[in-house]
Motif scaffolding. Structure first.
Motif, PDB file in Angstrom:
ATOM      1  N   ILE A  58       5.468   3.942   6.524  1.00  0.00           N
ATOM      2  CA  ILE A  58       5.214   4.410   5.148  1.00  0.00           C
ATOM      3  C   ILE A  58       5.328   5.938   5.095  1.00  0.00           C
ATOM      4  O   ILE A  58       5.943   6.506   4.184  1.00  0.00           O
ATOM      5  N   ARG A 101      -4.695  -1.527   4.537  1.00  0.00           N
ATOM      6  CA  ARG A 101      -4.254  -2.786   3.924  1.00  0.00           C
ATOM      7  C   ARG A 101      -5.406  -3.471   3.205  1.00  0.00           C
ATOM      8  O   ARG A 101      -5.216  -4.130   2.201  1.00  0.00           O
ATOM      9  N   HIS A 120      -3.767  -8.648  10.897  1.00  0.00           N
ATOM     10  CA  HIS A 120      -2.619  -7.756  10.701  1.00  0.00           C
ATOM     11  C   HIS A 120      -3.153  -6.456  10.106  1.00  0.00           C
ATOM     12  O   HIS A 120      -3.116  -6.235   8.896  1.00  0.00           O
ATOM     13  N   ARG A 168       0.852  -1.199   0.000  1.00  0.00           N
ATOM     14  CA  ARG A 168       0.000   0.000   0.000  1.00  0.00           C
ATOM     15  C   ARG A 168       0.881   1.239   0.000  1.00  0.00           C
ATOM     16  O   ARG A 168       2.040   1.207   0.404  1.00  0.00           O
ATOM     17  N   ARG A 206       6.968  -5.626  17.198  1.00  0.00           N
ATOM     18  CA  ARG A 206       6.754  -4.194  17.470  1.00  0.00           C
ATOM     19  C   ARG A 206       6.255  -3.994  18.895  1.00  0.00           C
ATOM     20  O   ARG A 206       6.687  -3.064  19.604  1.00  0.00           O
ATOM     21  N   ASN A 228       0.040  -8.279   1.781  1.00  0.00           N
ATOM     22  CA  ASN A 228      -1.187  -7.772   2.413  1.00  0.00           C
ATOM     23  C   ASN A 228      -2.403  -7.807   1.499  1.00  0.00           C
ATOM     24  O   ASN A 228      -2.258  -7.688   0.292  1.00  0.00           O
ATOM     25  N   SER A 232       6.822   0.969   2.309  1.00  0.00           N
ATOM     26  CA  SER A 232       6.401   0.169   3.459  1.00  0.00           C
ATOM     27  C   SER A 232       7.598  -0.578   4.044  1.00  0.00           C
ATOM     28  O   SER A 232       8.645  -0.736   3.405  1.00  0.00           O
ATOM     29  N   SER A 233       7.424  -1.002   5.285  1.00  0.00           N
ATOM     30  CA  SER A 233       8.515  -1.655   6.024  1.00  0.00           C
ATOM     31  C   SER A 233       9.039  -2.837   5.217  1.00  0.00           C
ATOM     32  O   SER A 233       8.267  -3.557   4.594  1.00  0.00           O
ATOM     33  N   LEU A 278       5.512  -9.448  12.905  1.00  0.00           N
ATOM     34  CA  LEU A 278       6.007  -8.067  12.926  1.00  0.00           C
ATOM     35  C   LEU A 278       5.264  -7.277  14.009  1.00  0.00           C
ATOM     36  O   LEU A 278       5.871  -6.497  14.747  1.00  0.00           O
ATOM     37  N   GLY A 309       2.800   0.325  10.812  1.00  0.00           N
ATOM     38  CA  GLY A 309       3.051   0.155   9.380  1.00  0.00           C
ATOM     39  C   GLY A 309       2.842   1.465   8.638  1.00  0.00           C
ATOM     40  O   GLY A 309       3.657   1.864   7.798  1.00  0.00           O
ATOM     41  N   ALA A 310       1.756   2.177   8.980  1.00  0.00           N
ATOM     42  CA  ALA A 310       1.462   3.462   8.324  1.00  0.00           C
ATOM     43  C   ALA A 310       2.512   4.501   8.701  1.00  0.00           C
ATOM     44  O   ALA A 310       2.926   5.314   7.861  1.00  0.00           O
TER      45      ALA A 310
END
Ligand code: NAD
Ligand code: LMR
Length: 326
Positions: free
Chosen positions: A231, A98, A187, A92, A162, A131, A237-238, A158, A227-228
């Motif tokens: 980004i 996602r 996720h 994304r 985290r 995703n 993205s990671s 992940l 994740g966002a």
């Protein structure tokens, strides 16, 4: 030395692929005594880039790298695969959730599930990273009726990692000392990272922190939206942390956790009231190549509310891809 195992990786020319393949070939995923044959899948237009990655893999002269295959055909890439890490999908970009990727990516996983069904080892262990990971894993599982459903998993590691790092920072303790962390569900930002059972040196992390407002207003949104945030900061993205989580996931599934809890997205067996077959993040332990859901945890009202939200989202995603499954 053991006989080589076949590890299929899709999206081999992508950013996660680049952070993943060298670590698999160096033995970090399956052990320093386990030779691997890499079977790399990517789209036709990415084959030149895959070749470049293979040249670099050759140039590392990894003693454990027993062979490599590149293909744009899942029937070739999944042939006799013992492990399949399904990364290849569109990531994304800013402003997307996602689940916005459902249409774009869902179709990939029907084709790949069928190819696994027809060509992979009957014991293949499948990890879906692309995703929306849970629902893609669900699609692949449903498209592979001849393989055991339990062999299909989605990456929540992940999120688990985290959460560990956030708790270590909050308590001032080492990540390695935190035990019994759990992440429930999808996720996605609805995931429920649950440290009610976590301990450090036998002491309760919840009691150490003793701040429910921090949990609901800081910890859960930080982990859920990480994740966002990446980004936003990186413009991409990671990738390295995602590859690292994939290594952790397969490593622990294959080689065991010695009683330690980890989080895996797995088809529910009905535990904790999650309907059977839903691809859901659960706390598990692994031994002898199998995972087992940690049982007997009390689900309080707050937790049940959170679990229901993430379950509802997964049910909606599942309804959204029903047309792909015929
Ligand atoms: P990327 O765009 O850098 O690479 C994706 C690669 O997949 C490309 O090389 C592309 O050609 C390939 N690809 C696309 N469709 C394919 C198909 N049908 N078959 C084989 N290969 C295909 O993306 P990335 O950053 O490596 O991310 C890959 C996926 O992983 C994205 O969906 C991303 O959202 C997801 N992701 C998941 C997690 C997680 O925790 N589950 C974490 C990070 C990223
Ligand atoms: C992540 O959690 O970093 C990945 O799922 C990428 C994303 O889209 O958030």
């Amino acid at each position: 030395m053991k006989a080589p195992v076949r590890v299929a990786v899709t999206g081999a020319a992508g950013q996660i692929g680049y952070a993943l393949l060298f670590r698999i070939a160096s033995g970090e995923m399956l052990g320093k005594d386990q030779p691997v044959i890499l079977q790399l899948l990517d789209l036709p237009q990415a084959q030149a880039a895959v070749k470049g990655v293979m040249m670099e893999l050759e140039d590392c002269a990894f003693p454990l790298l027993a062979g490599m295959v590149a293909s744009d055909d899942p029937n070739v890439a999944f042939k006799d695969a013992d492990y399949a890490i399904l990364v290849g999908a569109r990531p994304r970009s800013k402003g997307m959730e996602r689940k916005d990727l459902l249409e774009a990516n869902g179709a990939i996983f029907t084709v790949q599930g069928k190819a696994l069904n027809d060509h992979a080892s009957r014991n293949v262990k499948v990890l879906v990273v692309g995703n929306p990971a849970n629902t893609n894993a669900y699609i692949a599982m449903k498209s592979a009726p001849d393989l055991p459903a339990k062999n299909f998993t989605a990456m929540l590691r992940l999120d688990h990692n985290r959460a560990l790092s956030q708790l270590a920072a909050k308590t001032g303790k080492a990540v390695a000392d935190i035990e019994n962390m759990a992440v429930w569900g999808n996720h996605s930002p609805t995931m429920y990272a649950d440290y009610r059972f976590a301990t450090i040196g036998g002491e309760s992390v919840k009691q150490m922190i003793n701040d429910d407002v921090w949990n609901s207003d800081v910890f859960l949104p930080t982990v859920g939206k990480r994740g966002a945030a990446i980004i936003e900061a990186r413009g991409l993205s990671s990738a390295a942390s995602a590859a690292n989580a994939a290594i952790d996931h397969i490593h622990d599934w294959a080689l065991g956790t010695n009683g330690k809890w980890v989080t895996m997205g797995i088809p529910s067996d009905g535990s904790y009231g999650i309907p059977e077959g839903v691809m859901f993040g659960f706390p598990v332990t692994c031994a002898n190549g199998e995972y087992t859901i940690v049982q007997g945890l009390e689900i309080d009202e707050f937790s049940r509310g959170r679990i229901n939200v993430t379950l509802n989202e997964l049910e909606e995603e599942r309804a959204g891809v029903a047309h792909l499954l015929g």
